[in-house]
Write an enzyme that holds these catalytic residues in place. Structure first.
Site, PDB file in Angstrom:
ATOM      1  N   LEU A  11       0.818  -1.212   0.000  1.00  0.00           N
ATOM      2  CA  LEU A  11       0.000   0.000   0.000  1.00  0.00           C
ATOM      3  C   LEU A  11       0.852   1.263   0.000  1.00  0.00           C
ATOM      4  O   LEU A  11       0.563   2.231   0.702  1.00  0.00           O
ATOM      5  CB  LEU A  11      -0.947  -0.015   1.206  1.00  0.00           C
ATOM      6  CG  LEU A  11      -1.996  -1.136   1.185  1.00  0.00           C
ATOM      7  CD1 LEU A  11      -2.778  -1.165   2.487  1.00  0.00           C
ATOM      8  CD2 LEU A  11      -2.937  -0.972  -0.005  1.00  0.00           C
ATOM      9  N   MET A  14       1.624   3.855  -5.275  1.00  0.00           N
ATOM     10  CA  MET A  14       0.902   3.288  -6.410  1.00  0.00           C
ATOM     11  C   MET A  14      -0.087   2.210  -5.983  1.00  0.00           C
ATOM     12  O   MET A  14      -1.202   2.139  -6.506  1.00  0.00           O
ATOM     13  CB  MET A  14       1.899   2.732  -7.422  1.00  0.00           C
ATOM     14  CG  MET A  14       2.705   3.792  -8.144  1.00  0.00           C
ATOM     15  SD  MET A  14       1.690   4.808  -9.242  1.00  0.00           S
ATOM     16  CE  MET A  14       1.345   3.634 -10.558  1.00  0.00           C
ATOM     17  N   GLY A  15       0.303   1.360  -5.028  1.00  0.00           N
ATOM     18  CA  GLY A  15      -0.604   0.318  -4.578  1.00  0.00           C
ATOM     19  C   GLY A  15      -1.858   0.888  -3.957  1.00  0.00           C
ATOM     20  O   GLY A  15      -2.982   0.427  -4.227  1.00  0.00           O
ATOM     21  N   ARG A  34       3.166  -5.133   4.329  1.00  0.00           N
ATOM     22  CA  ARG A  34       4.184  -5.760   5.180  1.00  0.00           C
ATOM     23  C   ARG A  34       4.201  -5.145   6.577  1.00  0.00           C
ATOM     24  O   ARG A  34       4.359  -5.848   7.574  1.00  0.00           O
ATOM     25  CB  ARG A  34       5.550  -5.621   4.517  1.00  0.00           C
ATOM     26  CG  ARG A  34       6.671  -6.329   5.250  1.00  0.00           C
ATOM     27  CD  ARG A  34       7.956  -6.297   4.444  1.00  0.00           C
ATOM     28  NE  ARG A  34       9.027  -7.027   5.106  1.00  0.00           N
ATOM     29  CZ  ARG A  34      10.231  -7.231   4.574  1.00  0.00           C
ATOM     30  NH1 ARG A  34      10.502  -6.762   3.377  1.00  0.00           N
ATOM     31  NH2 ARG A  34      11.141  -7.900   5.251  1.00  0.00           N
ATOM     32  N   ASN A 104       7.042  -1.649 -12.034  1.00  0.00           N
ATOM     33  CA  ASN A 104       7.985  -1.659 -13.146  1.00  0.00           C
ATOM     34  C   ASN A 104       8.951  -2.822 -12.941  1.00  0.00           C
ATOM     35  O   ASN A 104       9.560  -2.941 -11.879  1.00  0.00           O
ATOM     36  CB  ASN A 104       8.777  -0.356 -13.202  1.00  0.00           C
ATOM     37  CG  ASN A 104       7.985   0.770 -13.830  1.00  0.00           C
ATOM     38  OD1 ASN A 104       7.146   0.545 -14.698  1.00  0.00           O
ATOM     39  ND2 ASN A 104       8.228   1.990 -13.395  1.00  0.00           N
ATOM     40  N   SER A 130       0.727   2.636 -16.315  1.00  0.00           N
ATOM     41  CA  SER A 130       1.274   3.953 -16.606  1.00  0.00           C
ATOM     42  C   SER A 130       0.286   5.047 -16.227  1.00  0.00           C
ATOM     43  O   SER A 130      -0.922   4.883 -16.372  1.00  0.00           O
ATOM     44  CB  SER A 130       1.625   4.083 -18.089  1.00  0.00           C
ATOM     45  OG  SER A 130       2.147   5.373 -18.353  1.00  0.00           O
ATOM     46  N   GLY A 131       0.835   6.154 -15.776  1.00  0.00           N
ATOM     47  CA  GLY A 131       0.013   7.305 -15.425  1.00  0.00           C
ATOM     48  C   GLY A 131       0.374   7.900 -14.088  1.00  0.00           C
ATOM     49  O   GLY A 131      -0.222   8.891 -13.667  1.00  0.00           O
ATOM     50  N   GLY A 132       1.340   7.263 -13.401  1.00  0.00           N
ATOM     51  CA  GLY A 132       1.738   7.765 -12.098  1.00  0.00           C
ATOM     52  C   GLY A 132       0.636   7.601 -11.072  1.00  0.00           C
ATOM     53  O   GLY A 132      -0.354   6.884 -11.290  1.00  0.00           O
ATOM     54  N   LYS A 184       5.388  -1.779 -21.544  1.00  0.00           N
ATOM     55  CA  LYS A 184       5.500  -0.653 -20.598  1.00  0.00           C
ATOM     56  C   LYS A 184       6.924  -0.091 -20.606  1.00  0.00           C
ATOM     57  O   LYS A 184       7.129   1.133 -20.509  1.00  0.00           O
ATOM     58  CB  LYS A 184       5.134  -1.125 -19.189  1.00  0.00           C
ATOM     59  CG  LYS A 184       5.355  -0.094 -18.076  1.00  0.00           C
ATOM     60  CD  LYS A 184       4.592   1.204 -18.323  1.00  0.00           C
ATOM     61  CE  LYS A 184       4.462   2.053 -17.056  1.00  0.00           C
ATOM     62  NZ  LYS A 184       5.704   2.369 -16.383  1.00  0.00           N
ATOM     63  N   HIS A 187       7.227   2.035 -23.621  1.00  0.00           N
ATOM     64  CA  HIS A 187       6.467   3.257 -23.322  1.00  0.00           C
ATOM     65  C   HIS A 187       7.352   4.239 -22.560  1.00  0.00           C
ATOM     66  O   HIS A 187       7.425   5.431 -22.887  1.00  0.00           O
ATOM     67  CB  HIS A 187       5.228   2.908 -22.491  1.00  0.00           C
ATOM     68  CG  HIS A 187       4.587   4.086 -21.808  1.00  0.00           C
ATOM     69  ND1 HIS A 187       5.114   4.676 -20.671  1.00  0.00           N
ATOM     70  CD2 HIS A 187       3.470   4.793 -22.096  1.00  0.00           C
ATOM     71  CE1 HIS A 187       4.355   5.684 -20.299  1.00  0.00           C
ATOM     72  NE2 HIS A 187       3.353   5.780 -21.140  1.00  0.00           N
ATOM     73  N   ASN A 188       8.053   3.752 -21.542  1.00  0.00           N
ATOM     74  CA  ASN A 188       8.883   4.635 -20.733  1.00  0.00           C
ATOM     75  C   ASN A 188      10.085   5.153 -21.515  1.00  0.00           C
ATOM     76  O   ASN A 188      10.536   6.280 -21.304  1.00  0.00           O
ATOM     77  CB  ASN A 188       9.349   3.906 -19.474  1.00  0.00           C
ATOM     78  CG  ASN A 188       8.242   3.768 -18.444  1.00  0.00           C
ATOM     79  OD1 ASN A 188       7.068   3.865 -18.765  1.00  0.00           O
ATOM     80  ND2 ASN A 188       8.616   3.533 -17.205  1.00  0.00           N
ATOM     81  N   GLU A 191       8.835   7.910 -23.483  1.00  0.00           N
ATOM     82  CA  GLU A 191       8.638   9.013 -22.529  1.00  0.00           C
ATOM     83  C   GLU A 191       9.956   9.762 -22.291  1.00  0.00           C
ATOM     84  O   GLU A 191       9.990  10.999 -22.284  1.00  0.00           O
ATOM     85  CB  GLU A 191       8.100   8.451 -21.222  1.00  0.00           C
ATOM     86  CG  GLU A 191       7.944   9.445 -20.092  1.00  0.00           C
ATOM     87  CD  GLU A 191       7.580   8.759 -18.790  1.00  0.00           C
ATOM     88  OE1 GLU A 191       8.049   9.236 -17.733  1.00  0.00           O
ATOM     89  OE2 GLU A 191       6.849   7.750 -18.815  1.00  0.00           O
TER      90      GLU A 191
END
Length: 466
Positions: A11, A14-15, A34, A104, A130-132, A184, A187-188, A191
């Site tokens: 968590l 991103m999670g 964790r 990633n 992707s999208g932060g 992905k 994609h980066n 970017e």
């Protein structure tokens, strides 16, 4: 409280964003971490969606709470921590369960983990997201790599939380094992090239034309209203408009001139070379970040040799045409890497669909992707994006503008590792007779390699120079 459809372990930024997205969309989830503190923090943020969230203290409890076949998504570092995580969960899972790595990851590791879990009757998914944080929370672009069976289980969830473009979700199955993480990664890489290209133009307009950051930002805003429309052009216009809240002057001048990188652009460059498809624009962007990170050395070199540059004020319309041509070439290089990997690993990537799922939610989303998708559906000559008939007028107008831009900027002392590489890529591929014959002759001379003749006669395999 309904039974959770999917479990999320990890968590962090991103999670938590993905989990909130799911709960917000009415998807019942179970979460764990964790350590305990992130769980409590997440539950506070998830209070409006509490009916859809079950928080559990341990990984064992999380897995036990999931209905079979289980869907377990991990958002943790995809190196040692992911291997340690898999060693813990494999004994707790049952045949048909799916583990999803949504971070990633090096696609080689994803392929190995997929094979490892298959030995236990389990599915492993490499999910490129992707999208932060903002994208993960409100709608990312997602590139799925895994079995068709695991896709069938995850598709209803991913389609619901993904960014939408014209009513279609920006999420799809790319292929098996590492396909999603590889797409992905590319994609980066694109970017990286896009960001460096923008930085090169900013440098020219700020120091060559003498515009203020706000004036440069306003120009990017105007370009963003046309064919160059993209998320990166949009945010460039925005960030250049900010003043330093702790001092005087533009915010961009208060930021240390040393850019970092997380490694995915470097992965793209490495894999391109491994596949025989060197992506010079991406490589140029990676190199620029590496060189720029050596700020102390740059200051010493500037003091030793001087850092003066001549004035250079490109025409805005010409600059727009040059940027559009360079962007087409940038994507062309990216899709050449995808094509090489697809052939190497038997993925059968759908390039038109990849362009479509990049149209919203992801960092490189851009108006140009509509034309790229259409170009691939029309089957461009030799499978090459830059040969697509729909791009011919753009390149015919844009490449001469790019040539004038690059030659003028370099003469004035401005480095253009990406824009300059775009021109070299174009000029190399359009020459039926280039430098390769001399290189091959040199190789034959010192290594006694054979060579193919222009006239098609039998290849020569002896020392012809005697």
């Amino acid at each position: 409280m309904a039974d959770p459809r999917i479990g999320i372990y990890g968590l962090g930024t991103m999670g938590a964003a993905l989990a909130l997205n799911m709960a917000d969309k009415g998807i019942d989830i179970a979460v764990s971490n964790r350590s305990d503190a992130p769980i409590a923090e997440f539950m506070t943020r998830a209070a409006p969606f509490a009916a859809h969230v079950t928080a559990l203290d341990t990984l064992e409890e999380l897995i036990a709470a999931l209905p079979r076949p289980r869907l377990l998504l991990a958002m943790i570092p995809s190196t040692g921590p992911m291997d340690e995580f898999l060693s813990q969960v494999i004994p707790l899972l049952a045949t048909g369960d799916t583990v999803i790595d949504a971070g990633n990851a090096d696609f080689h590791a994803t392929r190995a983990r997929s094979a490892q879990l298959a030995e236990h009757g389990l599915h492993f998914v490499g999910l490129g997201v992707s999208g932060g944080e903002e994208g993960a929370r409100h709608g990312p672009s997602m590139m799925f790599g895994g079995s068709e069976e695991s896709w069938a289980g995850l598709q209803p969830i991913l389609s619901k939380i993904a960014a939408q473009f014209d009513g279609a979700p920006c999420a799809d199955r790319m292929g098996p094992d590492g396909a999603g993480h590889f797409v992905k990664t590319v994609h980066n890489g694109i970017e990286y090239a896009d960001m460096q290209m923008i930085a090169e133009v900013y440098d020219l307009l700020r120091h060559g034309a003498g515009l203020s950051p706000a004036e440069v930002g306003a120009q990017f805003g105007r370009w963003n209203d046309g064919p160059l429309e993209s998320y990166l052009f949009e945010i460039t216009g925005t960030v250049l408009s900010y003043d330093d809240p702790l001092g005087q002057g533009p915010m961009v001048d208060a930021i240390l001139d040393r850019a970092g990188q997380k490694g995915t652009g470097r992965w793209t460059a490495i894999e391109a070379v491994q596949l025989g498809q060197s992506a010079t624009m991406i490589e140029g962007a990676v190199a620029a970040r590496a060189w720029c990170a050596e700020k102390d050395l740059r200051e010493v070199a500037g003091a030793a040799f001087g850092s003066d540059r001549a004035s250079f004020a490109p025409d805005f319309e010409e600059l727009e045409a040059a940027l559009l041509a360079a962007r087409i070439l940038e994507y062309a290089q990216g899709f050449r890497i995808l094509a090489a990997a697809s052939a190497e690993y038997g993925w059968q990537l759908d390039f038109a669909r990849i362009a479509e799922i990049w149209r919203a939610g992801c960092i490189i989303r851009a108006r140009l992707l509509d034309d790229i998708s259409a170009a691939f559906r029309e089957t461009p000559p030799e499978g090459q994006l830059f040969l697509a008939p729909r791009f011919a007028p753009v390149l015919e107008a844009g490449v001469p503008a790019l040539r004038r831009l690059v030659s003028g900027a370099i003469a004035a002392g401005y480095p253009l590792p990406v824009l300059g590489s775009a021109l070299a890529f174009w000029d190399t591929l359009r020459q039926p007779r280039g430098t390769a014959a001399l290189i091959q002759a040199q190789r034959d001379f010192f290594g006694r390699h054979g060579f193919d003749r222009v006239d098609g006669k039998e290849a020569h395999h002896g020392p012809w120079w005697n």
